[in-house]
Write a protein that holds these residues in place. Structure first.
Motif, short mmCIF file in Angstrom:
data_model
loop_
_atom_site.label_atom_id
_atom_site.label_comp_id
_atom_site.label_asym_id
_atom_site.label_seq_id
_atom_site.Cartn_x
_atom_site.Cartn_y
_atom_site.Cartn_z
N MET A 257 51.82 42.08 30.88
CA MET A 257 51.57 40.76 31.48
C MET A 257 52.37 39.63 30.83
O MET A 257 52.75 38.67 31.49
N HIS A 265 48.52 45.73 34.80
CA HIS A 265 47.62 45.95 35.93
C HIS A 265 48.35 46.26 37.24
O HIS A 265 47.71 46.57 38.23
N GLN A 363 49.79 45.87 44.94
CA GLN A 363 50.30 44.62 44.39
C GLN A 363 51.60 44.94 43.67
O GLN A 363 51.66 45.79 42.78
N LEU A 385 40.61 43.00 45.01
CA LEU A 385 41.67 43.40 44.08
C LEU A 385 41.10 44.59 43.32
O LEU A 385 40.26 44.44 42.44
N ALA A 436 47.64 34.57 42.63
CA ALA A 436 47.79 35.46 41.48
C ALA A 436 48.90 34.98 40.57
O ALA A 436 49.96 34.54 41.03
N ASP A 439 48.39 36.30 34.43
CA ASP A 439 47.17 36.46 33.64
C ASP A 439 45.88 36.07 34.36
O ASP A 439 44.79 36.28 33.84
N ARG A 440 45.99 35.52 35.59
CA ARG A 440 44.78 35.09 36.28
C ARG A 440 44.88 35.27 37.78
O ARG A 440 45.96 35.19 38.37
N TYR A 441 43.72 35.53 38.38
CA TYR A 441 43.55 35.44 39.83
C TYR A 441 42.66 34.22 40.11
O TYR A 441 41.62 34.05 39.47
N GLN A 458 40.39 36.76 34.80
CA GLN A 458 41.56 37.25 34.08
C GLN A 458 42.04 38.58 34.66
O GLN A 458 41.24 39.47 34.96
N THR A 459 43.34 38.72 34.79
CA THR A 459 43.90 39.96 35.31
C THR A 459 43.70 41.13 34.36
O THR A 459 43.65 42.28 34.78
N SER A 463 43.27 45.87 34.17
CA SER A 463 44.39 46.61 33.61
C SER A 463 43.97 48.02 33.20
O SER A 463 42.79 48.31 33.02
N VAL A 473 46.65 47.85 40.58
CA VAL A 473 45.84 47.06 41.50
C VAL A 473 46.32 47.25 42.93
O VAL A 473 47.51 47.16 43.24
#
Length: 496
Positions: A257, A265, A363, A385, A436, A439-441, A458-459, A463, A473
Motif C-alpha cells: 500500500m 489488498h 479491484q 469490497l 478508494a 489506505d482508505r475506502y 482502512q484498506t 489485506s 479485493v
C-alpha cells in the motif's frame, strides 16, 4: 521502449504462459471464484486481453462450499501438437487434473485426473512422452519437486513418482516448470512462500530427471531485500521466449500500500521481467535480480504502446469474462443485461463459505471511484469490497418495516459492525459511491443533489496480511434475503 509493471493488474496470481505462432497465452489461479482459470492472450507480452476461462462448467471443477483461498491453485498452460493443455489443482479436494482444447476460444474438455499429490502441476512434452511434475511427496515418501511420466490420453501414470530436486533449502518449494534450452534441461521453481520472502530459483541438468546443478547465485529473482519498495513477493514464474529470441519471465508479485505500509489488498498480480543468458548458459533476471516498476528495454519495438483501461462499466465489460461469482452460482438469481443487472437474493449471506447472490469484478488499482445506481424492491442489496467471508466492507440499501435505509457495514474477523445508517423513507433508489485510495475506502450516498459522506475504513483490514489467504479485493454487487430483488444500473469503476 519503457513498460510498466504489473502488466495485468488485480487478483490474477500464479501466471503461466506459452506461445503459439506469434501469440502468447496466459492463465492464472482463481481459487474459490467461478468461472475458473482466467485466460488471456497477447501479441507483445505487454498488453493482455482476456479471452475467456478454462473452467466454465460445474462438471469441470468442484467449488461447492470450498474454503476461501481453496479451490483452483496455480495452473500451467502448454501447447503440444496444436492442442492446448491447462493443468491445475483443486486444493480443497486434493486432486491434480488437466483439461484440453483444440480451440483456444472455445470450450475446454472434461477434467483428466492424475494420481499424484502435491500442488502446482506442470506438463512437459518431449519425443512423444508427457511428463507430469509438481511439488509434493513421491512414491517413496521423499519430498521436493516430484515427477512421473503419464499417458496424456488417460492421465494414467506410466512410471512411479520420483522426487528430482529439493531446491535450495528455502521454505515452501513450489511452482516448478521444466524447459529444454540449447540441449540443457532447466528447472525453474519458487521458494520462500508467496509473501514478502518469495523468490525464484532454478537449476539445470543433462536429463529431464536430473541430477540438477543449482544456479550458483540463487535466487535468480527476488525483491525480498527491497524494504519499502512498492513491488514485493516476486516469484512463481514461467519462462517464455519471444519472436525475436529474447527470454522473459512472467511471474507474480504484489504492490504494497505504501512505503512503510506492509500490506497488500489488490491480490497477487502479473509482472514481466527480462531474462538474459550468458555464454555458459546460465541466466539472470531483472534489474540486478529484482523486478522494478518500470523497465526500459530495446527488446520491444518503440511501436508497441502499453495501453491501460481506466474505466469499467456494464457496457464496456463482458459478464462471462470480466466478472466472477463466489463458487458455483445459482444462475436463476441473475439477470445479466448490457446496461443493467437484476439480482434476486437468498438466505445465503456473504459471511458463509457458500454461494450468495454476488457478482464481482477485481479491484485493479489503489485509487478509484466506484459508483452505481441501485433500485431495491425487497431485502438488502449493495456494493461490497470483498476479501473473504470474514473480511468485507458493505455499502447497502435495506428495506425494513419502516421503509428504506442506506448503511455502511464493516466485517473484520469476528467484528461485524454497522458504522452508520441513514433513513431514506419511502425512497427505494440510491446512488452508492465508494472512493478508494491506497489506505482508505470512503463511503458516500448521493441523493437530492447532495453527496453525503457516511464513513470510511482502512484498506489494510482487507489485506492478505490481516485476512490471510491468497486472493484480493473483489468489487461485488450483491443481494441478500429471501424474496429480495434489486436492480443495478450505471455501474462505473474509474481508476484515477
Amino acid at each position: 521502449m519503457k513498460y510498466n509493471n504489473p502488466v495485468i493488474k488485480g487478483f490474477y496470481p500464479d501466471p503461466s504462459v506459452c506461445k503459439v505462432g506469434d501469440t502468447y497465452y496466459l492463465v492464472c489461479s482463481s481459487m474459490q471464484y467461478f468461472p475458473g482459470v482466467p485466460l488471456f492472450e497477447s501479441k507483445d507480452l505487454i498488453n493482455w486481453n482476456q479471452i475467456g476461462h478454462c473452467l466454465t462448467r460445474e462438471s469441470q471443477i468442484q467449488l461447492d462450499k470450498v474454503n476461501s483461498s481453496g479451490g483452483v491453485f496455480a495452473p500451467t498452460i502448454r501447447n503440444n501438437n496444436g492442442r492446448f493443455y491447462m493443468t491445475t489443482t483443486n486444493d480443497t479436494t486434493h486432486q491434480n487434473f488437466y483439461v484440453w482444447t483444440d480451440d483456444i476460444y472455445g470450450e475446454w474438455s472434461e477434467p483428466v485426473y492424475v494420481d499424484q499429490g502435491g500442488i502446482d502441476p506442470d506438463l512437459y512434452f518431449e519425443n512423444g512422452k508427457t511428463f507430469f511434475m509438481g511439488n509434493g511427496t513421491d512414491d517413496q515418501g521423499i519430498g521436493g519437486i516430484v515427477q512421473c511420466e503419464i499417458d496424456i490420453e488417460s492421465g494414467n501414470k506410466l512410471t512411479s513418482s520420483r522426487s528430482i530436486w529439493q531446491g535450495t533449502g528455502g521454505r515452501f518449494l513450489e511452482a516448478p516448470h521444466m524447459y529444454k534450452i540449447n540441449g540443457k534441461y532447466y528447472l525453474l521453481a519458487a521458494e520462500g512462500g508467496t509473501e514478502f520472502g518469495h523468490m525464484a530459483i532454478y537449476a539445470r541438468g543433462d536429463s529431464i530427471s536430473g541430477p540438477f546443478e543449482e544456479y550458483l547465485y540463487n535466487p535468480v529473482l527476488t525483491n525480498r531485500n527491497l524494504g519499502g519498495y512498492e513491488i514485493q513477493a516476486v516469484g512463481h514464474g514461467d519462462l517464455i521466449q519471444d519472436n525475436n529470441g529474447n527470454w522473459w519471465m512472467i511471474h507474480l508479485g504484489f504492490r504494497q500500500m505504501g512505503q512503510w505500509l506492509t500490506y497488500h489488498h489488490l491480490g497477487r498480480e502479473v509482472f514481466l521481467t527480462p531474462v538474459t543468458f550468458d555464454e555458459e548458459g546460465w541466466f539472470t533476471a531483472g534489474h540486478s535480480g529484482t523486478t522494478i516498476t518500470c523497465f526500459e528495454t530495446n527488446r520491444l519495438s518503440d511501436d508497441v504502446v502499453q495501453k491501460e483501461k481506466k474505466s469499467f462499466t456494464f457496457e464496456n465489460t463482458e459478464w462471462d469474462k470480466d466478472w466472477c461469482y463466489l463458487r458455483l452460482p445459482h444462475t436463476h438469481n441473475y439477470i445479466l443485461e448490457q446496461n443493467k443487472l437484476t439480482l434476486k437474493g437468498t438466505e445465503i449471506t456473504m459471511d458463509q463459505p457458500d454461494s450468495p447472490t454476488f457478482i464481482g469484478i477485481r479491484q485493479k488499482d489503489f485509487n478509484a471511484i466506484i459508483s452505481c445506481d441501485l433500485s431495491l424492491m425487497h431485502g438488502e442489496a449493495g456494493i461490497t469490497l470483498y476479501m473473504d467471508e470474514h473480511h468485507h466492507y458493505d455499502l447497502a440499501v435495506r428495506k425494513d418495516k419502516n421503509g428504506y435505509k442506506v448503511l455502511e457495514r464493516l466485517n473484520i474477523g469476528d467484528i461485524k459492525s454497522i458504522e452508520n445508517e441513514m433513513d431514506l423513507g419511502s425512497n427505494n433508489q440510491a446512488t452508492l459511491i465508494i472512493r478508494a485510495s491506497h489506505d482508505r475506502y470512503n463511503f458516500h450516498l448521493y441523493t437530492d443533489g447532495k453527496d453525503i459522506h457516511l464513513g470510511s475504513a482502512q484498506t489494510k483490514y482487507l489485506s492478505s496480511e490481516v485476512a490471510g489467504g491468497f486472493t484480493g479485493v473483489i468489487i461485488g454487487l450483491y443481494a441478500y434475503g429471501q424474496g429480495s430483488l434489486a436492480e443495478f444500473s450505471k455501474f462505473k469503476c474509474e481508476y484515477l
